[in-house]
Design an enzyme around this catalytic site. Structure first.
Site: not given
Ligand code: GCB
Length: 593
Positions: A163, A414, A467, A469, A505
């Site tokens: 990304d 990842e 990481n 989210y 992350e």
């Molecule tokens: C991740 C990746 C990173 C992305 C990020 C995102 O897990 O490691 O490269 O930019 O998510 O913002 O989705």
């Protein structure tokens, strides 16, 4: 391979500046031998810089294939008897280099240095034509991986599994440097502590003939604190002033090759005396528990892309210090060596990562990725890929092993990690990393699809790096659910592994200046509440020893319906204006012990 250095015996000069440049998507140059003369229809291009955003044409922005760089090089007359090399700090992702009509070196991998011996040309005393073909193609055998698709009109497009935009070119300095023919080829320094005594183990490789090795370790005031002789040994420094997070105290190891009374060669190596250890769930620097606070970053700037620039680097470090960050990860590739030098000097801790990002071809299926494939197979990521990856690890460790700021190697970001194939792929790579550097912990960054009860690769690692989210890609807009799910998962990692956990992350895309009375996704309010929620959870789980927000600054990506003008998870905008969350982080990070 040592870095170019001016030290009274060694000499070097940068070949940075404007070079001639010709794009070659059709691949004519290799067929027609473009190195044999001046590049046709060349324009000026700055080195270092990515070429993609400097001009306005879409073809160059999205070019897949070769571009050609060329310049004239004059070797100083005084260097005629020396070993002269041309060194590229980085050519992304691979390069072929010619001097006049001769191919002198080829290199695979976009973020580590390589050199070619030009001594035989230097002796001629004439101007040399230096030509470089830089290729940016990503395939299943490159690190990182990608897929090239041929369109009906015959043009080729590049898709990839990471990304951030696939910037390419000569991203870092190019050097001409001279050493004596009999020279120091490599210096390795490993430090440790024995109570208040600093231990400095050194090893020196010599090339081009025999000579004696002499080393002198000096403190920051120039006072000699230890001396030694022989190509390997251990120096002991009583009551040593240590390198520590926030205290970038550096000694200097002067390594000299001597022949009788003559100093044949010299290399000056900065040394930070410190120890790094993992004990249970604690990450110890100098025996003290260290809590990582900071960011995953990118080398990414307007117009010059991934080109290194000292002004921007210094500004980014100033912002890191302002916000109270004590560390960062070189997501998702080795950064310019100047960045690690500065981290050494400022006492900023670094997690150093290879360019192995996106080794997960089974996910996403399509939005901004290359399509779905089985990740590890004979046709996709295979033995050849693994060898390229192994070499990338070796080159990373060889380049960065002496930086005190580097405390942890990250083998990949990842990748697929829940299958037997992924375990078979990574087991030898962890071994190769430990073989290259037995002194530092090793890890990799886990992604959400392989939680603690599925991940087969984390058992190989010294540290858990994840990481996550929650509240963004899942539980979008629902921070209460996100808090429950995040805590449950992190508690699962803590219960499963007796290892420190670093959240490498966590972050939410945020449009600078988009404000909302209710914290809705994309607003500055949401980013702040999102981060505050994560911090509450981290503070409830003692095994969590690190928080790296994604990302330090907004950055460019490939076109995607998930990205509006790039990835907006920055705490700073791409031009480094703070979003509201910057103050929240500053308050937390400057008040933590
Ligand atoms: C991740 C990746 C990173 C992305 C990020 C995102 O897990 O490691 O490269 O930019 O998510 O913002 O989705």
């Amino acid at each position: 391979m040592l870095r170019p250095q001016d030290n009274g015996i060694r000499e070097c000069k940068r070949l940075d500046g404007l070079w001639a440049f010709t794009p070659d998507a059709a691949g004519a140059g290799r067929r027609d031998g473009w190195w044999r003369g001046p590049l046709a229809e060349a324009r000026d291009i700055p080195v270092p810089a990515s070429y993609n955003d400097l001009f306005v044409d879409a073809e160059l922005h999205d070019l897949v294939g070769d571009v050609w760089y060329q310049r004239t090089v004059h070797v100083p007359a005084g260097w005629a008897e020396q070993r002269v090399v041309v060194r590229f700090d980085a050519a992304t992702h691979r390069a072929s280099v010619w001097v006049d009509d001769e191919l002198v070196v080829e290199h695979e991998g976009g973020y580590t240095p390589f050199e070619a011996d030009l001594s035989r040309f230097a002796q001629t005393g004439r101007a040399l034509r230096l030509t470089v073909a830089v290729n940016n193609e990503l395939t299943f055998q490159s690190v990182p991986p990608g897929v090239i698709q041929v369109q009906p009109d015959g043009t080729r497009t590049q898709r990839y599994y990471h990304d951030f935009f696939n910037y390419a070119g000569l991203h870092r300095s190019v050097w001409l440097s001279a050493t004596p023919a009999r020279h120091i080829d490599d210096v390795t320094v490993v430090t440790d502590l024995d109570d208040s005594t600093g231990l400095v183990q050194y090893q020196v490789a010599v090339d081009g003939g025999d000579a004696d090795v002499r080393v002198v370790l000096r403190d920051a005031d120039g006072a000699t604190v230890a001396e030694g002789s022989g190509s390997a040994g251990e120096l002991r420094v009583e009551n040593a002033e240590l390198w520590a997070p926030g205290h970038g105290y550096l000694h200097e190891l002067a390594v000299e090759l001597v022949d009788g009374d003559t100093v044949v060669d010299r290399f000056l190596q900065p040394v930070g005396i410190r120890s790094v250890r993992v004990e249970g769930t604690r990450f110890l620097i100098n025996g003290e528990p260290f809590h990582f606070r900071g960011f995953g970053m990118h080398e990414d700037h307007i117009a010059r892309g991934k080109g290194h620039d000292n002004a921007s680097m210094i500004h980014d470090f100033a912002l890191l210090q302002w916000i109270g960050a004590n560390s960062f990860r070189t997501s998702h590739y080795p950064y310019a060596e100047e960045v690690l030098d500065e981290a050494d000097r400022l006492g900023i801790v670094v997690i150093d990562e290879t360019a192995a990002v996106g080794q997960n071809l089974g996910m996403g299926g399509g939005f901004f990725l290359g399509g779905t494939f089985q990740t590890f197979s004979d046709e996709t990521l295979n033995d050849v890929t693994q060898e390229v990856h192994r070499q990338a690890i070796r080159e990373l460790v060889a380049r960065d092993k002496n930086h005190p700021s580097v405390v942890l190697w990250s083998v990949a970001n990842e990748p697929e990690s829940h299958t037997e194939e992924s375990l078979a792929y990574f087991e030898p790579l962890f071994a190769a990393t430990r073989e290259a550097d037995p002194s530092r912990p090793v890890g990799f960054v886990n992604m959400m699809l392989a939680p603690y009860d599925k991940c087969l690769v984390t058992p190989l690692a010294d540290v858990v790096m994840v990481n996550r989210y929650y509240g963004w890609y899942v539980d979008t807009g629902n921070l209460a659910a996100a808090e429950r799910n995040l805590e449950a998962e992190l508690q699962g990692w803590a219960d499963t592994f007796d290892k420190p956990i670093i959240i490498t992350e966590y972050g939410a895309d945020t449009i600078h200046g988009f404000n909302s009375i209710r914290p809705v996704p994309w607003s500055e309010e949401y980013q702040s509440e999102f981060l505050a929620m994560y911090h509450r959870v981290f503070d409830r789980i003692p095994a969590v020893v690190g928080e790296h927000v994604w990302n330090f600054a907004d950055f460019e990506t490939t076109a995607s319906i998930l990205r509006v003008g790039g990835n907006k998870k920055g705490v700073f905008t791409r031009d480094r204006a703070p979003k509201a969350a910057a103050r929240l982080l500053r308050e937390r990070w400057t008040s933590l012990p």
